[in-house]
Design a protein around this motif. Structure first.
Motif, PDB file in Angstrom:
ATOM      1  N   ASP A   1     -12.511-108.941 -43.721  1.00  0.00           N
ATOM      2  CA  ASP A   1     -11.511-109.045 -42.664  1.00  0.00           C
ATOM      3  C   ASP A   1     -11.566-110.407 -41.964  1.00  0.00           C
ATOM      4  O   ASP A   1     -12.498-111.173 -42.151  1.00  0.00           O
ATOM      5  CB  ASP A   1     -11.724-107.911 -41.668  1.00  0.00           C
ATOM      6  CG  ASP A   1     -10.409-107.391 -41.126  1.00  0.00           C
ATOM      7  OD1 ASP A   1      -9.443-108.164 -41.098  1.00  0.00           O
ATOM      8  OD2 ASP A   1     -10.351-106.221 -40.738  1.00  0.00           O
ATOM      9  N   ASN A   2     -10.558-110.651 -41.153  1.00  0.00           N
ATOM     10  CA  ASN A   2     -10.422-111.918 -40.427  1.00  0.00           C
ATOM     11  C   ASN A   2     -11.323-111.892 -39.186  1.00  0.00           C
ATOM     12  O   ASN A   2     -10.940-111.409 -38.129  1.00  0.00           O
ATOM     13  CB  ASN A   2      -8.949-112.081 -40.046  1.00  0.00           C
ATOM     14  CG  ASN A   2      -8.644-113.427 -39.439  1.00  0.00           C
ATOM     15  OD1 ASN A   2      -9.448-113.981 -38.691  1.00  0.00           O
ATOM     16  ND2 ASN A   2      -7.490-113.959 -39.760  1.00  0.00           N
ATOM     17  N   GLU A   3     -12.541-112.434 -39.315  1.00  0.00           N
ATOM     18  CA  GLU A   3     -13.552-112.310 -38.260  1.00  0.00           C
ATOM     19  C   GLU A   3     -13.086-112.886 -36.927  1.00  0.00           C
ATOM     20  O   GLU A   3     -13.299-112.304 -35.871  1.00  0.00           O
ATOM     21  CB  GLU A   3     -14.829-113.084 -38.624  1.00  0.00           C
ATOM     22  CG  GLU A   3     -15.429-112.822 -39.956  1.00  0.00           C
ATOM     23  CD  GLU A   3     -14.872-113.692 -41.057  1.00  0.00           C
ATOM     24  OE1 GLU A   3     -13.752-114.214 -40.889  1.00  0.00           O
ATOM     25  OE2 GLU A   3     -15.536-113.851 -42.083  1.00  0.00           O
ATOM     26  N   LEU A   4     -12.456-114.037 -37.047  1.00  0.00           N
ATOM     27  CA  LEU A   4     -12.114-114.764 -35.828  1.00  0.00           C
ATOM     28  C   LEU A   4     -11.126-113.970 -34.972  1.00  0.00           C
ATOM     29  O   LEU A   4     -11.168-114.043 -33.749  1.00  0.00           O
ATOM     30  CB  LEU A   4     -11.540-116.135 -36.206  1.00  0.00           C
ATOM     31  CG  LEU A   4     -11.637-117.248 -35.184  1.00  0.00           C
ATOM     32  CD1 LEU A   4     -13.043-117.430 -34.709  1.00  0.00           C
ATOM     33  CD2 LEU A   4     -11.114-118.551 -35.772  1.00  0.00           C
ATOM     34  N   SER A   5     -10.246-113.198 -35.627  1.00  0.00           N
ATOM     35  CA  SER A   5      -9.282-112.431 -34.841  1.00  0.00           C
ATOM     36  C   SER A   5     -10.006-111.346 -34.042  1.00  0.00           C
ATOM     37  O   SER A   5      -9.610-111.014 -32.938  1.00  0.00           O
ATOM     38  CB  SER A   5      -8.191-111.844 -35.732  1.00  0.00           C
ATOM     39  OG  SER A   5      -8.666-110.752 -36.448  1.00  0.00           O
ATOM     40  N   TYR A   6     -11.100-110.798 -34.604  1.00  0.00           N
ATOM     41  CA  TYR A   6     -11.864-109.798 -33.855  1.00  0.00           C
ATOM     42  C   TYR A   6     -12.663-110.460 -32.724  1.00  0.00           C
ATOM     43  O   TYR A   6     -12.822-109.897 -31.653  1.00  0.00           O
ATOM     44  CB  TYR A   6     -12.795-109.021 -34.781  1.00  0.00           C
ATOM     45  CG  TYR A   6     -12.048-108.071 -35.679  1.00  0.00           C
ATOM     46  CD1 TYR A   6     -11.671-106.808 -35.223  1.00  0.00           C
ATOM     47  CD2 TYR A   6     -11.691-108.435 -36.964  1.00  0.00           C
ATOM     48  CE1 TYR A   6     -10.971-105.934 -36.030  1.00  0.00           C
ATOM     49  CE2 TYR A   6     -10.992-107.571 -37.787  1.00  0.00           C
ATOM     50  CZ  TYR A   6     -10.634-106.319 -37.313  1.00  0.00           C
ATOM     51  OH  TYR A   6      -9.936-105.461 -38.111  1.00  0.00           O
TER      52      TYR A   6
END
Lengths: 953, 144
Positions: free
Chosen positions: B77-82
């Motif tokens: 998944d897109n870590e930065l968005s979390y």
């Protein structure tokens, strides 16, 4: 709630653990007493439950309070109800005694006119629902809340996500609500962004279960994306630090990746492709061009949107220009001062580079200095990623520069990474070398610098290549000779030199005696392993140079008394060998090294991450050919190398022509062998076919104990399919016309966790062009099952036309539970399994049809069966009924006989089936089955199935 | 593509908030929390990224004064968005409690759960607008 505040303060003021525990215990006693009071007010109940919750959060176990929590959840006051549900969701999990009462409360709240109560019930469901009990009880109500035109956006977004939770625990839900996707899909485009993001999550989950259901959503998702990214349509409330709806944007990107898993197999239509490109380009250009003076939040947000866009770009449009733009954007992020951004952009670049060729790599290569500087980053994970990236983008044009820089880096890198760096240098040098001398020089440098922490494989591989290439043998000898002469060298250099000089020393312009002196001087300074290599090397010197013989023999005799068994045995044997009167055996032993034939470098398995990354793209991309196996691509005439821009100059100059042909011929014989064995295989099939004896002994090897479950489920539709001390598989079948809908539930019975569970349903069809059945996987089981829990696998077998019993699918299961366990089971998906009861027929119409069918060639099968044990007629009838037949009474004049009908609706056409079983009252072991079918050949198959079944129950 | 669990821990490893979006036995939760704390507190917060792999998942975490907020998400998944979502959550808490500190979270833990239920459901993003969430929370506070 003063009491709660006081209690928490007391706990916080406790000086020691003991004091704290005492406070908790006294409070628990107090609460328990209070709970026994007959008219406890809602406020107090709430307060005490809050205290219990706090105690629970501290890590204590709670043994009471469930009924009070339930009473709170049933309250009419919002704050009380909310605490009640919270308590239930936090510590309700393991208690099931009150299910009915809780379900009733939820039902009431879901139907309540107060929207806030509905929300609480939905929130509770979404965090507490953990079995299909919940889904069956609430799916209709939750779905209605999504559908209802009077639901507010607030309720709708919560209902959508609650339904997602129900779907996670019970994927079959999707099959029970055919209108689900068509109802939820439009919500992607809802004007409320909360509803929209919820719908995107739900659709993405459904798409992973069954992509076909969701194909229509691509256009919807693109529309929404276009609105946000290109038209900048976004309410002020959803702007985050100046960026419109960033999380929704990224979720939509991910949804598109799921909806279009493989562009090549399932291309987007032109309009959609155009929109995708516009959106991606706009997202990337907006991200790059933003003002530099931004808050940290805005920068992060810009970066994650950019990373999402780049990932999608690489996914849907691997065209060079799109990917080049993406690569350029990512490279700019490499300079970021933030570790996170550097880390993520490196990871994204590695992904991009692994699936792209040519121009993208050129773009990334422009930033190579930047990437090399990241090898010295403060964060070790950044250093690792940049090493991976360097490895991926290297090609024959840049290999010399890269290896030089990596060799420099090797001397400063921290210990943990040295071996990784060394392996990568070795593989790169071999893979892309255009100049053999350069290769040898580089490898020698590598061994000099990193010899001490180098894997043995690096040295072994170098030796293989030198042996196979005449042109580099002399330079290799010279380099290793001067390395030893310089005085400082790692031990692997000694081993290398010992081998090279022993084998090819004659090619060197230095006298053998001098070479020997040099090696001999090393002998007493090295470890046992190196000494062994030296001793073998001396044997070759012994043969080549008579002058040295007395000294070598003396060493052998001296070392025959060595403490090391390895050395002792060698010396004894060698000394014996050289003193034999006849030297023919010696000459046979010390023959020239034959060329190595291993085609794949053993180093490849050491590549770790990079290899996984590259392999993970191989299946879906046309660039698959560019795999790590191009390390040593045999020039097989059967497989002309496709043009690969990256390895254009990789002419395999390292491999001498003789070896190339050898390798090619090996690969040819390989293929021949496999094709031969294939034909054997099919031959045996045919011969087996002709005997038409469906005895299971000839079947491929199944796991022991497979039979019990197979035969049980050949007539029952649910039950235990397999069980042993580690795990259990429960089986449930739903027949739906031609479709057999299977649900296998895997339970972990072991005390440990099952990990890495895979289960593959393999069709064993003879005719794959026009298959008898088609398997479609709906849900794979989870790969990890903790002790005492379970995971479900769902799939459909659609029966198209008749097939033999031995063609039924097998299930191959493997998992790790202590050790690797593998099972191969046989799925009882015989064609007869789709049988449904035929209509009851009168005596007359039965016989009319009976005689009609008899005229069909291949329509009848008659067989006398002798069972191993007697079977009562009642049990026989019951078995036939379970199998799917409809028993007809009063048709046969003999009351001991059984007459029944059945219908098989195969996808390619239905078949009716009439059967008569004659029993023998004197001997209950003998039966005669006569079966007539309206489809030719089917009767034989069904009688085979029944015989097999009756023999084994 | 969802959140597996969300926890708030202080530097000593004391659990302040824990919300699990997958069904996990209590015993295992405790073990996981211990391991997470050990892993995260050993990392260098000046030099290392806010992401770390953890048992087939990825932890995305951030420290605010003495408190760690940790989300476990899928590796792909897109870590930065979390990570930014963690920040949004902290911004919401900050506005809601009017300059939030660890004590607010301790004494009002049940309200923090309410905040979570307005922002996430089933491990997915429910509402990503700070304004919408805050309006809802204030409305709920005024209910009886």
């Amino acid at each position: 709630m003063k009491g709660l505040v006081q209690f928490i303060t007391d706990i916080r003021n406790s000086k020691e653990q003991e004091q704290e525990d005492r406070r908790v215990q006294s409070e628990l006693v107090h609460i328990q007493k209070q709970f026994q009071q007959p008219n406890l007010s809602g406020y107090h109940r709430k307060k005490y439950i809050c205290k219990l919750l706090y105690i629970y959060l501290m890590g204590h176990e709670l043994t009471f309070g469930l009924s009070e929590a339930m009473a709170l959840a049933g309250s009419k006051v919002y704050s009380e109800k909310s605490i009640g549900y919270l308590a239930l969701s936090l510590f309700y999990q393991t208690r099931t005694e009150a299910v009915d009462a809780i379900f009733e409360t939820i039902h009431n709240d879901l139907a309540h006119q107060k929207e806030d109560f509905v929300c609480l019930a939905l929130q509770f469901l979404s965090s507490a629902a953990d079995s299909d009990m919940y889904s069956r009880a609430f799916e209709d109500e939750v779905f209605n809340l999504i559908r209802s035109p009077v639901s507010s956006s607030l309720v709708r977004k919560k209902a959508v996500l609650t339904l997602l939770q129900l779907l996670k625990i019970d994927p079959l839900l999707v099959t029970r609500h055919s209108g689900l996707v068509s109802r939820v899909a439009p919500l992607i485009n809802d004007s409320d962004f909360g509803v929209s993001i919820a719908a995107v999550s739900l659709i993405q989950y459904i798409a992973k279960l069954d992509l076909d259901l969701c194909t229509s959503c691509t256009t919807l998702a693109l529309e929404k994306l276009h609105k946000i990214v290109v038209d900048a349509e976004c309410p002020a409330s959803h702007m985050y630090h100046g960026i419109p709806a960033p999380w929704l944007t990224v979720k939509l990107f991910q949804l598109l990746e799921t909806l279009v898993p493989n562009v090549d197999a399932m291309p987007l239509d032109q309009a959609n492709m155009h929109t995708v490109k516009t959106v991606i380009q706009r997202a990337i250009s907006t991200a790059i061009s933003q003002a530099p003076l931004m808050s940290a939040e805005a920068r992060h947000t810009r970066d994650f949107v950019l990373l999402g866009a780049v990932s999608l770009a690489a996914h849907v449009d691997p065209s060079p220009d799109q990917s080049t733009i993406a690569a350029d954007a990512l490279c700019q992020l490499l300079q970021s001062a933030e570790t996170n951004t550097r880390y993520l952009s490196l990871a994204a670049l590695a992904k991009l580079a692994a699936r792209n060729d040519g121009p993208v790599l050129v773009t990334i290569n422009k930033h190579i200095e930047q990437i090399f500087s990241l090898l010295r980053d403060k964060d070790v994970s950044v250093r690792r990623l940049s090493l991976d990236l360097i490895y991926i983008i290297c090609n024959s044009d840049t290999v010399e520069q890269m290896c030089r820089q990596l060799l420099d880096y090797l001397s400063v890198t921290d210990f943990a990474m040295k071996s990784e760096v060394a392996v990568k240098i070795a593989v790169l040098a071999e893979k892309y070398a255009t100049n053999a001398t350069w290769y040898v020089t580089t490898m020698m440098k590598l061994i000099s610098v990193a010899g001490n922490y180098l894997d043995e494989e690096v040295r072994q591989r170098l030796i293989q290549i030198v042996v196979n290439n005449d042109s580099i043998q002399a330079p290799a000898c010279r380099l290793s000779y001067s390395a030893l002469k310089s005085g400082t060298y790692p031990e692997s250099m000694v081993k290398l030199a010992a081998f090279l000089l022993g084998e090819f020393g004659i090619q060197l312009d230095v006298p053998l005696v001098q070479q020997f002196e040099l090696l001999y001087n090393c002998y007493f300074q090295t470890t046992v392993m190196a000494r062994c290599v030296l001793l073998s090397s001396f044997l070759k010197f012994y043969v080549h140079e008579p002058q040295l013989r007395p000294r070598i023999l003396e060493l052998y005799e001296q070392e025959s008394n060595s403490f090391s068994a390895e050395i002792q045995q060698r010396c004894l044997e060698y000394a014996k060998l050289v003193t034999l009167p006849d030297s023919s055996l010696l000459n046979l032993v010390v023959v020239d090294m034959p060329p190595f034939q291993s085609k794949i470098s053993p180093l490849v398995s050491r590549l770790g991450n990079v290899q996984q990354l590259q392999q993970s793209f191989q299946l879906s991309l046309p660039y698959a050919a560019r795999s790590t196996s191009s390390l040593e691509r045999p020039k097989s005439p059967k497989k002309p190398a496709p043009p690969r821009p990256r390895s254009r100059k990789n002419t395999n100059s390292l491999m001498s022509p003789s070896l190339n042909t050898a390798a090619a011929s090996i690969s040819r014989t390989d293929t021949d062998d496999s094709s031969r064995s294939m034909s054997h295989f099919s031959d045996s099939h045919f011969s087996y076919n002709s005997t038409a004896n469906p005895s299971v002994d000839h079947l491929p090897a199944f796991s022991p104990n497979w039979k019990e479950g197979y035969y049980r489920l050949l007539h029952y539709d649910q039950g235990i399919f397999y069980e042993d001390s580690l795990f259990k598989i429960l089986f449930r079948l739903r027949r739906n016309h031609a479709q057999l809908h299977y649900e296998l539930s895997y339970s972990n019975k072991s005390p440990g966790t099952i990990t890495g569970l895979t289960s593959e349903v393999a069709a064993n069809l003879i005719n794959t062009e026009d298959p008898g059945y088609v398997v479609k996987i709906i849900k794979h089981p989870e790969s990890t099952i903790t002790a005492n829990s379970k995971s479900v696998q769902i799939f459909d077998v659609t029966v198209r036309k008749p097939y033999l019993d031995r063609e039924v699918p097998s299930i191959n299961i493997s998992f790790v539970c202590g050790t690797l366990c593998q099972y191969k089971l046989r799925l009882p998906a015989v064609v007869g399994k789709i049988m449904v009861r035929g209509t009851p027929l009168s005596k007359e119409s039965f016989f009319t049809r009976w005689s009609q069918v008899s005229s069909l060639p291949g329509g009848e099968c008659q067989k006398v069966i002798r069972l191993s044990s007697p079977m009562q007629t009642v049990i026989l009838s019951r078995t036939m009924q379970l199998f799917g037949f409809n028993l007809l009474k009063n048709i046969d004049y003999n009351m001991h006989n059984i007459v029944c009908t059945g219908i098989l609706s195969m996808a390619a056409g239905g078949a009716g089936c009439l059967m008569r079983i004659e029993t023998n009252p004197q001997d209950a072991r003998v039966l005669r089955i006569t079966l007539r079918c309206t489809v030719s050949g089917l009767a034989d198959i069904l009688v085979g199935t029944l015989t097999d079944l009756l023999d084994n129950i | 593509m969802s959140i597996h669990f969300l926890i708030a821990l202080n530097r000593q490893g004391k659990l302040r908030i824990s919300k699990w979006y997958t069904s996990v036995p209590d015993k295992q939760k405790k073990q996981t929390i211990l391991k997470v704390h050990r892993l995260i507190s050993s990392r260098d917060h000046q030099k290392q990224s806010n992401f770390v792999n953890f048992e087939n998942q990825k932890l995305v975490y951030r420290r605010y004064n003495g408190l760690f907020f940790v989300m476990a998400v899928d590796v792909q998944d897109n870590e930065l968005s979390y990570l930014e979502m963690v920040h949004l959550m902290v911004e919401v808490l900050d506005s809601y409690f009017n300059n939030v500190c660890e004590l607010d979270i301790i004494f009002n833990f049940y309200k923090v759960y309410q905040v979570l239920d307005e922002m996430f459901l089933s491990g997915e993003f429910q509402e990503t607008s700070k304004q919408v969430v805050l309006d809802r929370l204030h409305y709920l506070d005024n209910l009886e």
